[in-house]
Write a protein that holds these residues in place. Structure first.
Motif, PDB file in Angstrom:
ATOM      1  N   ASP A 109      74.988  26.794  63.371  1.00 22.08           N
ATOM      2  CA  ASP A 109      76.044  26.615  64.373  1.00 22.08           C
ATOM      3  C   ASP A 109      75.602  25.732  65.538  1.00 22.08           C
ATOM      4  O   ASP A 109      76.443  25.146  66.226  1.00 22.08           O
ATOM      5  N   TYR A 110      74.300  25.623  65.745  1.00 19.48           N
ATOM      6  CA  TYR A 110      73.782  24.825  66.875  1.00 19.48           C
ATOM      7  C   TYR A 110      72.990  23.612  66.380  1.00 19.48           C
ATOM      8  O   TYR A 110      72.177  23.063  67.117  1.00 19.48           O
ATOM      9  N   HIS A 111      73.267  23.194  65.166  1.00 16.97           N
ATOM     10  CA  HIS A 111      72.467  22.120  64.553  1.00 16.97           C
ATOM     11  C   HIS A 111      72.496  20.833  65.367  1.00 16.97           C
ATOM     12  O   HIS A 111      71.548  20.039  65.345  1.00 16.97           O
ATOM     13  N   HIS A 112      73.567  20.610  66.118  1.00  5.74           N
ATOM     14  CA  HIS A 112      73.724  19.350  66.836  1.00  5.74           C
ATOM     15  C   HIS A 112      72.786  19.221  68.037  1.00  5.74           C
ATOM     16  O   HIS A 112      72.652  18.131  68.598  1.00  5.74           O
ATOM     17  N   ILE A 113      72.130  20.310  68.445  1.00  8.79           N
ATOM     18  CA  ILE A 113      71.277  20.212  69.644  1.00  8.79           C
ATOM     19  C   ILE A 113      69.790  20.086  69.307  1.00  8.79           C
ATOM     20  O   ILE A 113      68.979  19.826  70.195  1.00  8.79           O
ATOM     21  N   TYR A 114      69.409  20.232  68.034  1.00 13.44           N
ATOM     22  CA  TYR A 114      67.991  20.214  67.697  1.00 13.44           C
ATOM     23  C   TYR A 114      67.474  18.781  67.553  1.00 13.44           C
ATOM     24  O   TYR A 114      68.158  17.906  67.029  1.00 13.44           O
ATOM     25  N   SER A 115      66.221  18.597  67.976  1.00 14.61           N
ATOM     26  CA  SER A 115      65.593  17.285  67.785  1.00 14.61           C
ATOM     27  C   SER A 115      64.838  17.222  66.462  1.00 14.61           C
ATOM     28  O   SER A 115      64.437  16.150  66.019  1.00 14.61           O
ATOM     29  N   ASP A 116      64.639  18.365  65.800  1.00 16.02           N
ATOM     30  CA  ASP A 116      63.881  18.433  64.547  1.00 16.02           C
ATOM     31  C   ASP A 116      64.775  18.947  63.435  1.00 16.02           C
ATOM     32  O   ASP A 116      65.346  20.041  63.529  1.00 16.02           O
TER      33      ASP A 116
ATOM     34  N   THR B 260      57.306  30.194  66.365  1.00 18.75           N
ATOM     35  CA  THR B 260      57.880  28.861  66.165  1.00 18.75           C
ATOM     36  C   THR B 260      58.525  28.389  67.456  1.00 18.75           C
ATOM     37  O   THR B 260      58.801  29.177  68.360  1.00 18.75           O
ATOM     38  N   THR B 261      58.721  27.082  67.545  1.00 19.45           N
ATOM     39  CA  THR B 261      59.339  26.477  68.720  1.00 19.45           C
ATOM     40  C   THR B 261      60.544  25.650  68.299  1.00 19.45           C
ATOM     41  O   THR B 261      60.543  25.039  67.221  1.00 19.45           O
ATOM     42  N   ILE B 262      61.554  25.658  69.137  1.00 27.68           N
ATOM     43  CA  ILE B 262      62.759  24.848  68.917  1.00 27.68           C
ATOM     44  C   ILE B 262      62.807  23.819  70.036  1.00 27.68           C
ATOM     45  O   ILE B 262      62.975  24.162  71.213  1.00 27.68           O
ATOM     46  N   GLU B 263      62.633  22.562  69.691  1.00 27.75           N
ATOM     47  CA  GLU B 263      62.534  21.493  70.688  1.00 27.75           C
ATOM     48  C   GLU B 263      63.919  20.932  70.995  1.00 27.75           C
ATOM     49  O   GLU B 263      64.686  20.605  70.095  1.00 27.75           O
ATOM     50  N   LEU B 264      64.215  20.827  72.294  1.00 29.01           N
ATOM     51  CA  LEU B 264      65.536  20.379  72.740  1.00 29.01           C
ATOM     52  C   LEU B 264      65.387  19.333  73.840  1.00 29.01           C
ATOM     53  O   LEU B 264      64.464  19.412  74.661  1.00 29.01           O
ATOM     54  N   TYR B 265      66.312  18.376  73.871  1.00 26.26           N
ATOM     55  CA  TYR B 265      66.300  17.346  74.905  1.00 26.26           C
ATOM     56  C   TYR B 265      67.691  17.167  75.507  1.00 26.26           C
ATOM     57  O   TYR B 265      68.664  16.970  74.781  1.00 26.26           O
ATOM     58  N   ASN B 266      67.763  17.285  76.832  1.00 24.24           N
ATOM     59  CA  ASN B 266      68.992  17.020  77.586  1.00 24.24           C
ATOM     60  C   ASN B 266      70.200  17.763  77.008  1.00 24.24           C
ATOM     61  O   ASN B 266      71.255  17.174  76.763  1.00 24.24           O
ATOM     62  N   GLN B 267      70.021  19.053  76.822  1.00 25.81           N
ATOM     63  CA  GLN B 267      71.100  19.879  76.295  1.00 25.81           C
ATOM     64  C   GLN B 267      71.692  20.743  77.403  1.00 25.81           C
ATOM     65  O   GLN B 267      70.986  21.159  78.327  1.00 25.81           O
TER      66      GLN B 267
END
Length: 269
Positions: A142-149, A167-174
């Motif tokens: 559901d949040y696939h559009h915000i992931y950088s990986d 694990t880490t979920i990397e995000l940019y300018n969200q």
């Protein structure tokens, strides 16, 4: 066998009376050869300098320490927990957790013990039904559009089933509200933390990582290191390799010793 390995074997032979359990010698050699990230074992405290000298001698080959151990099965028995690792940060943080945070209470450190021995955490995880895994996958999708990986879903699921500690979920300018919403949903499955890439985070936009783990000690360790040194992650590359990437000891040792940006930190003895 190289000269240093022969020297280690010779030293261990000198302590054959102390190491009356032949399995301990094998454990030590395996840790030296990077078959395992570390090793630990309990020796009776002989009230002389024998154990102290043993630890000093092994200091040529490992980061090494002895921790007073409280044997709950016998009030009169004095023991020492010996901890050995060739990885600098892995040893230092583990020694702190065993000797200070949990006062050698091994039951509270089952998750960390698994990492040190190179075992997966899957047998410590409660049973993960396919239905529950499926719901988690839907949340991630559901949040696939915000992931950088693009591999985010796979890594989060691996952390949930215990295939790796963190694990880490990397995000940019969200949008910060969206990030907070995702974090809240993940709290049904994990311990969850956030780390910003920026010293002064933007009020409405988030650039950073969501940190997730089902295991208290690995989660606390990585949160402490990441928040202390973000942007200089090379200095704790050994911890990242074991806790976040779930790599084996040989892979982590190679990376720490061969990668130009990491070699200068001398993370491996």
């Amino acid at each position: 066998m190289d000269q240093k390995s022969e020297n280690l074997t010779s030293i261990l032979d000198n302590y054959h009376n102390l190491l009356n359990n032949t399995g301990i010698k094998d454990q030590i050699i395996n840790a030296y050869r990077f078959e395992t990230p570390a090793t630990m074992f309990i020796l009776p405290d002989t009230k002389d300098e024998k154990i102290e000298q043993f630890v000093r001698d092994l200091g040529e080959f490992f980061y090494a320490g002895a921790i007073p151990f409280k044997d709950r099965s016998s009030r009169s028995t004095r023991s020492k927990l010996i901890l050995l690792s060739r990885f600098k940060n892995l040893f230092e943080t583990s020694f702190h957790y065993y000797s200070y945070k949990w006062d050698s209470k091994l039951d509270n450190l089952a998750d960390l013990s698994h990492v040190l021995s190179g075992r997966t955490l899957q047998d410590l995880s409660e049973y993960c039904s396919q239905e529950r895994v499926g719901i988690l996958e839907e949340i991630i999708d559901d949040y696939h559009h915000i992931y950088s990986d693009g591999g985010t879903k796979d890594q989060v699921v691996r952390a949930f089933i215990g295939a790796k500690p963190v694990t880490t979920i990397e995000l940019y300018n969200q949008d910060f509200k969206i990030v907070a919403e995702l974090s809240e949903l993940l709290e049904d499955y994990f311990l969850v933390g956030q780390v910003s890439f920026e010293p002064k985070p933007h009020k409405s936009l988030f650039s950073g990582e969501i940190i997730v783990s089902r295991f208290r000690n690995p989660f606390d360790i990585m949160m402490r290191y990441i928040t202390k040194g973000f942007g200089l992650s090379e200095w704790f590359a050994d911890l990242s390799g074991f806790f976040i990437l779930g790599k084996d000891a040989k892979e982590v040792a190679w990376y720490c010793c061969q990668k130009k940006q990491v070699k200068g930190y001398n993370l491996v003895k």
